[in-house]
Write an enzyme that holds these catalytic residues in place. Structure first.
Site, short mmCIF file in Angstrom:
data_model
loop_
_atom_site.label_atom_id
_atom_site.label_comp_id
_atom_site.label_asym_id
_atom_site.label_seq_id
_atom_site.Cartn_x
_atom_site.Cartn_y
_atom_site.Cartn_z
CG HIS A 1 -8.60 -44.72 -30.34
ND1 HIS A 1 -8.44 -46.01 -30.80
CD2 HIS A 1 -7.50 -44.05 -30.77
CE1 HIS A 1 -7.31 -46.11 -31.46
NE2 HIS A 1 -6.72 -44.92 -31.47
CG HIS B 1 -2.96 -41.43 -30.87
ND1 HIS B 1 -2.16 -42.55 -30.72
CD2 HIS B 1 -4.03 -41.82 -31.61
CE1 HIS B 1 -2.74 -43.57 -31.35
NE2 HIS B 1 -3.87 -43.15 -31.89
CE LYS C 1 -4.99 -49.87 -31.03
NZ LYS C 1 -4.74 -48.45 -31.28
CG HIS D 1 -4.54 -50.34 -36.04
ND1 HIS D 1 -4.33 -48.99 -36.07
CD2 HIS D 1 -4.59 -50.74 -37.34
CE1 HIS D 1 -4.25 -48.58 -37.34
NE2 HIS D 1 -4.40 -49.63 -38.13
CG HIS E 1 -9.06 -46.62 -35.61
ND1 HIS E 1 -8.75 -47.82 -36.22
CD2 HIS E 1 -8.00 -46.32 -34.83
CE1 HIS E 1 -7.55 -48.20 -35.83
NE2 HIS E 1 -7.08 -47.32 -34.99
CG ASP F 1 -7.04 -42.87 -34.39
OD1 ASP F 1 -6.16 -42.92 -33.52
OD2 ASP F 1 -6.87 -43.29 -35.54
O1 DOR Z 1 -3.90 -42.30 -38.36
C1 DOR Z 1 -3.47 -42.82 -37.34
N1 DOR Z 1 -2.61 -42.17 -36.53
N2 DOR Z 1 -3.86 -44.05 -37.03
C2 DOR Z 1 -3.33 -44.73 -36.01
O2 DOR Z 1 -3.69 -45.86 -35.81
C3 DOR Z 1 -2.27 -44.13 -35.18
C4 DOR Z 1 -2.29 -42.68 -35.24
C5 DOR Z 1 -1.03 -42.03 -34.68
O3 DOR Z 1 -0.57 -42.44 -33.62
O4 DOR Z 1 -0.50 -41.12 -35.32
ZN ZN Z 2 -5.19 -44.49 -32.77
#
Ligand code: DOR
Ligand code: ZN
Length: 348
Positions: A15, A17, A101, A138, A176, A249
């Site tokens: 997971h 970003h 997702k 989520h 998460h 995450d």
């Molecule tokens: O803290 C987070 N940041 N939780 C998420 O689910 C998304 C992520 C983000 O994309 O910044």
């Molecule tokens: Zn995330």
């Protein structure tokens, strides 16, 4: 006896970003230099709705990865009502795709196109169940009437339990997780349910974020919970339980977007993630289960082979930098400025 080094199967991050544009160039190396695969989240400013967009995004990511790296980005689609049977077949048949997702509308960064009525997606869940496509969730409600710290629990009890009842064969990863309630729910669920755990939810509780001066760089969604929740997450991760595995995450935001009147949620944990985690397992006398949590359990759940390379980790002190990037583009990593006692190196 204390071990000074260990060698494990190259780990995966299930997971992450990676964003888009210049920020991606800054962060992606922290992941490709260690991990074999990472499951890439689709919540870009313009969400990844269709397989074609995911393939374009993957090509962009691959363009930033050196040829010498074996790193493979595994793509996800953002759950949306225009997903067709053909889209689901494409995801099902390609190892470059990992699932779809589910973002409840309004729960986190770029979730404004998320789900309001989950029942309207039953048609898609049915196809995913049929074609063996994983749903990553989520797990939080966004109702104003529900206290921030109860939003994961209410989602599990009201929404997830219903989805599991309606689609008993659907493969689901509750992403998460943050609470003892989530740990118990996943433990007691069938084998097609599992959960990812982040490094920050293993290392921190809400007091760390709120009680000794406000720590915006620990602010994330789902929010850090109580000490007893952190302990439940730690115990299950350290035990090597097969339903729980690493999904960092890691979510980069520029410093100005974190330290602001309305700060963004997300912890940038990709910097020295594996070293931070091995130290955590070591401190808790659980090095023997480390490989399960970071390399084996996730691959087994996603039914992919283990990575061929190995990661060598040894005791050696390093400092996590105070920031990454430069004055124009600055990100504060988790544990910025702190020391850790492990380093890592990929070996063939
Ligand atoms: O803290 C987070 N940041 N939780 C998420 O689910 C998304 C992520 C983000 O994309 O910044
Ligand atoms: Zn995330």
């Amino acid at each position: 006896m204390e071990k000074n080094s260990i060698t494990i199967i190259q780990p995966d991050d299930w997971h992450i970003h990676l964003r888009e544009g210049s920020i991606t160039k800054l962060v992606i190396q922290d992941t490709y230099s260690v991990f074999g695969r990472a499951l890439v989240m689709p919540n870009l400013d313009k969400p990844i709705f269709k397989p074609r967009e995911a393939i374009e995004y993957r090509n962009f990511l691959n363009g930033l990865i050196p040829k010498s790296s074996n790193f493979s980005p595994i793509m996800t689609l953002y759950l949306n009502e225009n997903i067709t049977r053909d889209d689901i077949k494409i995801i099902s048949s390609s190892e470059n795709f990992g699932g779809i997702k589910y973002y409840p509308k309004g729960v986190t960064t770029n979730s404004s196109k998320g789900v309001t009525d989950y029942k309207s997606f039953f048609r898609i869940f049915e196809l995913m169940e049929k074609y063996n496509v994983t749903l990553q969730i989520h797990g939080e409600v966004s109702d104003k009437s529900v206290d921030e710290f109860d939003r994961e629990k209410v989602f599990i009890d009201k929404v997830l339990s219903d989805i599991v009842r309606q689609f008993p064969q659907l493969k689901i990863v509750l992403e998460h997780i943050t609470s003892r309630h989530a740990v118990e729910f996943i433990k007691n669920a069938s084998s097609n349910l599992s959960a990812t755990i982040t490094a920050h939810h293993l290392l921190y509780e809400r007091n760390d974020m709120l009680s000794y001066g406000l720590k915006p760089h620990l602010y994330c969604k789902p929010i850090l919970k109580r000490n007893s929740d952190m302990i439940a997450l730690s115990n299950v991760a350290l035990s090597g339980h097969k339903k729980f595995f690493l999904g960092s995450d890691s979510a980069p935001h520029l410093i100005g977007d974190k330290q602001s009147d309305c700060g963004c949620a997300g912890v940038y944990s990709a910097k020295y993630l594996i070293e931070i985690l091995v130290q955590f397992f070591d401190n808790n006398n659980s090095l023997s289960n480390f490989e399960k949590f970071v390399s084996k359990n996730g691959a087994n759940f996603y039914d992919v082979s283990f990575n061929k390379k190995k990661l060598f980790l040894e005791r050696s002190r390093i400092k996590i930098p105070n920031f990454i990037g430069n004055e124009e583009m600055k990100i504060i990593p988790m544990m910025a400025g702190e020391f850790i006692n492990w380093t890592s190196k990929l070996v063939e």
